[in-house]
Design a protein around this motif. Structure first.
Motif, PDB file in Angstrom:
ATOM      1  N   ALA A   1      35.212  29.638  30.309  1.00 42.84           N
ATOM      2  CA  ALA A   1      36.219  29.744  29.252  1.00 42.84           C
ATOM      3  C   ALA A   1      36.699  31.186  29.083  1.00 42.84           C
ATOM      4  O   ALA A   1      37.875  31.431  28.794  1.00 42.84           O
ATOM      5  N   THR A   2      35.792  32.144  29.265  1.00 47.09           N
ATOM      6  CA  THR A   2      36.182  33.553  29.182  1.00 47.09           C
ATOM      7  C   THR A   2      37.236  33.880  30.230  1.00 47.09           C
ATOM      8  O   THR A   2      38.237  34.556  29.942  1.00 47.09           O
ATOM      9  N   LEU A   3      37.011  33.410  31.447  1.00 47.91           N
ATOM     10  CA  LEU A   3      37.964  33.645  32.536  1.00 47.91           C
ATOM     11  C   LEU A   3      39.305  32.974  32.234  1.00 47.91           C
ATOM     12  O   LEU A   3      40.373  33.576  32.410  1.00 47.91           O
ATOM     13  N   ARG A   4      39.267  31.749  31.759  1.00 52.19           N
ATOM     14  CA  ARG A   4      40.487  31.032  31.387  1.00 52.19           C
ATOM     15  C   ARG A   4      41.274  31.789  30.322  1.00 52.19           C
ATOM     16  O   ARG A   4      42.481  32.007  30.445  1.00 52.19           O
ATOM     17  N   ASN A   5      40.578  32.226  29.285  1.00 56.14           N
ATOM     18  CA  ASN A   5      41.243  32.871  28.163  1.00 56.14           C
ATOM     19  C   ASN A   5      41.825  34.232  28.520  1.00 56.14           C
ATOM     20  O   ASN A   5      42.772  34.693  27.877  1.00 56.14           O
ATOM     21  N   SER A   6      41.252  34.867  29.548  1.00 56.84           N
ATOM     22  CA  SER A   6      41.728  36.200  29.918  1.00 56.84           C
ATOM     23  C   SER A   6      43.147  36.167  30.472  1.00 56.84           C
ATOM     24  O   SER A   6      43.844  37.179  30.464  1.00 56.84           O
ATOM     25  N   ARG A   7      43.575  35.003  30.966  1.00 58.74           N
ATOM     26  CA  ARG A   7      44.896  34.883  31.585  1.00 58.74           C
ATOM     27  C   ARG A   7      45.829  33.972  30.785  1.00 58.74           C
ATOM     28  O   ARG A   7      47.040  33.985  30.988  1.00 58.74           O
ATOM     29  N   GLY A   8      45.253  33.185  29.887  1.00 59.27           N
ATOM     30  CA  GLY A   8      46.059  32.179  29.206  1.00 59.27           C
ATOM     31  C   GLY A   8      46.129  30.931  30.056  1.00 59.27           C
ATOM     32  O   GLY A   8      45.630  30.885  31.173  1.00 59.27           O
ATOM     33  N   GLY A   9      46.751  29.899  29.546  1.00 64.22           N
ATOM     34  CA  GLY A   9      46.842  28.665  30.316  1.00 64.22           C
ATOM     35  C   GLY A   9      45.533  27.916  30.337  1.00 64.22           C
ATOM     36  O   GLY A   9      44.697  28.050  29.434  1.00 64.22           O
TER      37      GLY A   9
ATOM     38  N   PRO B   1      33.000  32.039  16.138  1.00 64.88           N
ATOM     39  CA  PRO B   1      34.095  31.906  15.164  1.00 64.88           C
ATOM     40  C   PRO B   1      35.446  32.409  15.672  1.00 64.88           C
ATOM     41  O   PRO B   1      36.485  31.848  15.318  1.00 64.88           O
ATOM     42  N   ASP B   2      35.441  33.481  16.495  1.00 63.57           N
ATOM     43  CA  ASP B   2      36.715  34.004  16.993  1.00 63.57           C
ATOM     44  C   ASP B   2      37.220  33.259  18.229  1.00 63.57           C
ATOM     45  O   ASP B   2      38.304  33.551  18.732  1.00 63.57           O
ATOM     46  N   GLU B   3      36.421  32.294  18.725  1.00 63.22           N
ATOM     47  CA  GLU B   3      36.803  31.451  19.860  1.00 63.22           C
ATOM     48  C   GLU B   3      37.218  32.280  21.080  1.00 63.22           C
ATOM     49  O   GLU B   3      38.116  31.910  21.827  1.00 63.22           O
ATOM     50  N   ARG B   4      36.517  33.383  21.290  1.00 65.28           N
ATOM     51  CA  ARG B   4      36.897  34.263  22.405  1.00 65.28           C
ATOM     52  C   ARG B   4      36.538  33.702  23.773  1.00 65.28           C
ATOM     53  O   ARG B   4      36.987  34.211  24.784  1.00 65.28           O
ATOM     54  N   HIS B   5      35.716  32.687  23.797  1.00 66.55           N
ATOM     55  CA  HIS B   5      35.491  31.966  25.064  1.00 66.55           C
ATOM     56  C   HIS B   5      35.613  30.472  24.802  1.00 66.55           C
ATOM     57  O   HIS B   5      36.715  29.945  24.818  1.00 66.55           O
ATOM     58  N   ILE B   6      34.542  29.774  24.565  1.00 65.60           N
ATOM     59  CA  ILE B   6      34.658  28.350  24.227  1.00 65.60           C
ATOM     60  C   ILE B   6      35.370  28.187  22.883  1.00 65.60           C
ATOM     61  O   ILE B   6      35.014  28.828  21.892  1.00 65.60           O
ATOM     62  N   ARG B   7      36.396  27.348  22.877  1.00 69.53           N
ATOM     63  CA  ARG B   7      37.122  27.056  21.645  1.00 69.53           C
ATOM     64  C   ARG B   7      36.570  25.793  21.000  1.00 69.53           C
ATOM     65  O   ARG B   7      35.976  24.943  21.668  1.00 69.53           O
TER      66      ARG B   7
ATOM     67  N   PHE C   1      35.428  19.133  21.621  1.00 75.62           N
ATOM     68  CA  PHE C   1      35.879  17.744  21.534  1.00 75.62           C
ATOM     69  C   PHE C   1      36.425  17.236  22.866  1.00 75.62           C
ATOM     70  O   PHE C   1      36.290  16.050  23.190  1.00 75.62           O
ATOM     71  N   ASP C   2      37.036  18.125  23.649  1.00 73.87           N
ATOM     72  CA  ASP C   2      37.516  17.733  24.980  1.00 73.87           C
ATOM     73  C   ASP C   2      36.356  17.437  25.920  1.00 73.87           C
ATOM     74  O   ASP C   2      36.446  16.547  26.775  1.00 73.87           O
ATOM     75  N   LEU C   3      35.272  18.179  25.755  1.00 76.44           N
ATOM     76  CA  LEU C   3      34.105  18.017  26.635  1.00 76.44           C
ATOM     77  C   LEU C   3      33.247  16.814  26.255  1.00 76.44           C
ATOM     78  O   LEU C   3      32.626  16.195  27.130  1.00 76.44           O
ATOM     79  N   ARG C   4      33.216  16.477  24.978  1.00 76.29           N
ATOM     80  CA  ARG C   4      32.299  15.440  24.506  1.00 76.29           C
ATOM     81  C   ARG C   4      32.369  14.135  25.319  1.00 76.29           C
ATOM     82  O   ARG C   4      31.327  13.590  25.710  1.00 76.29           O
ATOM     83  N   PRO C   5      33.566  13.610  25.649  1.00 75.86           N
ATOM     84  CA  PRO C   5      33.613  12.341  26.392  1.00 75.86           C
ATOM     85  C   PRO C   5      33.176  12.447  27.852  1.00 75.86           C
ATOM     86  O   PRO C   5      32.805  11.431  28.443  1.00 75.86           O
ATOM     87  N   VAL C   6      33.211  13.663  28.418  1.00 73.16           N
ATOM     88  CA  VAL C   6      32.923  13.789  29.855  1.00 73.16           C
ATOM     89  C   VAL C   6      31.511  14.272  30.144  1.00 73.16           C
ATOM     90  O   VAL C   6      31.068  14.235  31.296  1.00 73.16           O
ATOM     91  N   VAL C   7      30.808  14.730  29.108  1.00 73.90           N
ATOM     92  CA  VAL C   7      29.417  15.149  29.323  1.00 73.90           C
ATOM     93  C   VAL C   7      28.541  13.907  29.275  1.00 73.90           C
ATOM     94  O   VAL C   7      28.290  13.336  28.218  1.00 73.90           O
ATOM     95  N   THR C   8      28.112  13.500  30.440  1.00 71.23           N
ATOM     96  CA  THR C   8      27.337  12.256  30.570  1.00 71.23           C
ATOM     97  C   THR C   8      25.843  12.530  30.722  1.00 71.23           C
ATOM     98  O   THR C   8      25.053  11.592  30.830  1.00 71.23           O
ATOM     99  N   THR C   9      25.478  13.796  30.770  1.00 68.19           N
ATOM    100  CA  THR C   9      24.067  14.172  30.888  1.00 68.19           C
ATOM    101  C   THR C   9      23.544  14.486  29.487  1.00 68.19           C
ATOM    102  O   THR C   9      23.225  13.591  28.731  1.00 68.19           O
ATOM    103  N   GLU C  10      23.467  15.762  29.138  1.00 66.09           N
ATOM    104  CA  GLU C  10      23.056  16.178  27.798  1.00 66.09           C
ATOM    105  C   GLU C  10      23.992  17.280  27.331  1.00 66.09           C
ATOM    106  O   GLU C  10      24.203  18.261  28.043  1.00 66.09           O
TER     107      GLU C  10
END
Length: 238
Positions: A12-20, A46-52, A57-66
């Motif tokens: 997420a840090t890498l994603r946020n550094s460029r946007g998109g 709180p500042d959502e500088r990496h994981i927002r 909520f986007d991850l919750r349906p696809v995490v099938t492990t723990e």
């Protein structure tokens, strides 16, 4: 057997550094599980500088492990966890401006607060873990918070191991033995890597889970995520 949970904050840090949305954290979580990861960890701040918060909520349906959500239990975080209902929540006392987690809970000083927060999570069937330094007194006091597990903060172990001081494992072994006697589950995380994970796992009794992010992602840049995850699994099972 010790489980591997992959922390994807650095993605997420890498994603946020460029946007998109490149790299896509949801796809990385799917791939990590396909490659053998037994859990996915995120640590929204709180500042959502990496994981927002939306990532959770986007991850919750696809995490099938723990699904393991880490964070400081401010009200906003508590509400997030109660809505997402992960398998595990790990409580970490990091300041809002901390670059990364740098200390465990004082489980004596904050016992009543932790007990109240943990009761909220357990009422929803969410397993709880609290981040602690390798201090026997903190481990013993953790029992009175009602937590299911502790997560041993392993930065000092990693520092000592890098210096060739394998005796640095001693406080972790002592705390694990206490936790086992008290019936507390044991997780561990922070600066664990392919270099030091095997020794830690083989010396710490009853280690249930490790959460690894920074080192695993860095190692994957050179060797590929599928290979690196499988290397960790091999070391954790040997």
């Amino acid at each position: 057997m010790t489980k591997l949970s992959v922390n994807i904050n650095k993605i997420a840090t890498l994603r946020n550094s460029r946007g998109g949305d490149v790299p896509n954290v949801v796809q990385v979580a799917k791939d990590a599980q396909k490659f053998g990861a037994e859990g996915i960890t995120v640590h929204p701040r709180p500042d959502e500088r990496h994981i927002r918060y939306q990532d959770v909520f986007d991850l919750r349906p696809v995490v099938t492990t723990e699904f393991n959500i880490e964070g400081n239990p401010i009200r906003k975080f508590i509400d997030l966890v109660l809505k997402a209902k992960p398998e595990q929540v790990t409580l970490v006392p990091d300041a809002e401006d901390a670059i990364t987690s740098n200390a465990g809970w004082d489980t004596m000083k904050h016992r009543d607060f932790l007990k109240e927060v943990i009761s909220e999570f357990k009422a929803k069937g969410i397993r709880t873990s609290i981040f602690v330094d390798p201090d026997p007194a903190m481990v013993k006091a953790a029992l009175h918070t009602g937590t299911d597990r502790i997560e041993l903060y392993t930065e000092e172990y990693a520092k000592q191991f890098a210096k060739g001081n394998k005796a640095g494992i001693a406080p972790y072994v002592a705390c694990a033995e206490i936790a086992n006697e008290l019936g507390l589950g044991i997780n561990a995380g922070h600066d664990l890597s392919l270099e030091n994970i095997s020794y830690f796992k083989n010396k710490v009794p009853g280690l249930l889970e490790v959460s690894i992010g920074h080192a695993l992602i860095a190692e994957s840049l050179y060797q590929g995520m599928e290979y690196v995850i499988n290397q960790y699994l091999s070391l954790l099972r040997s």
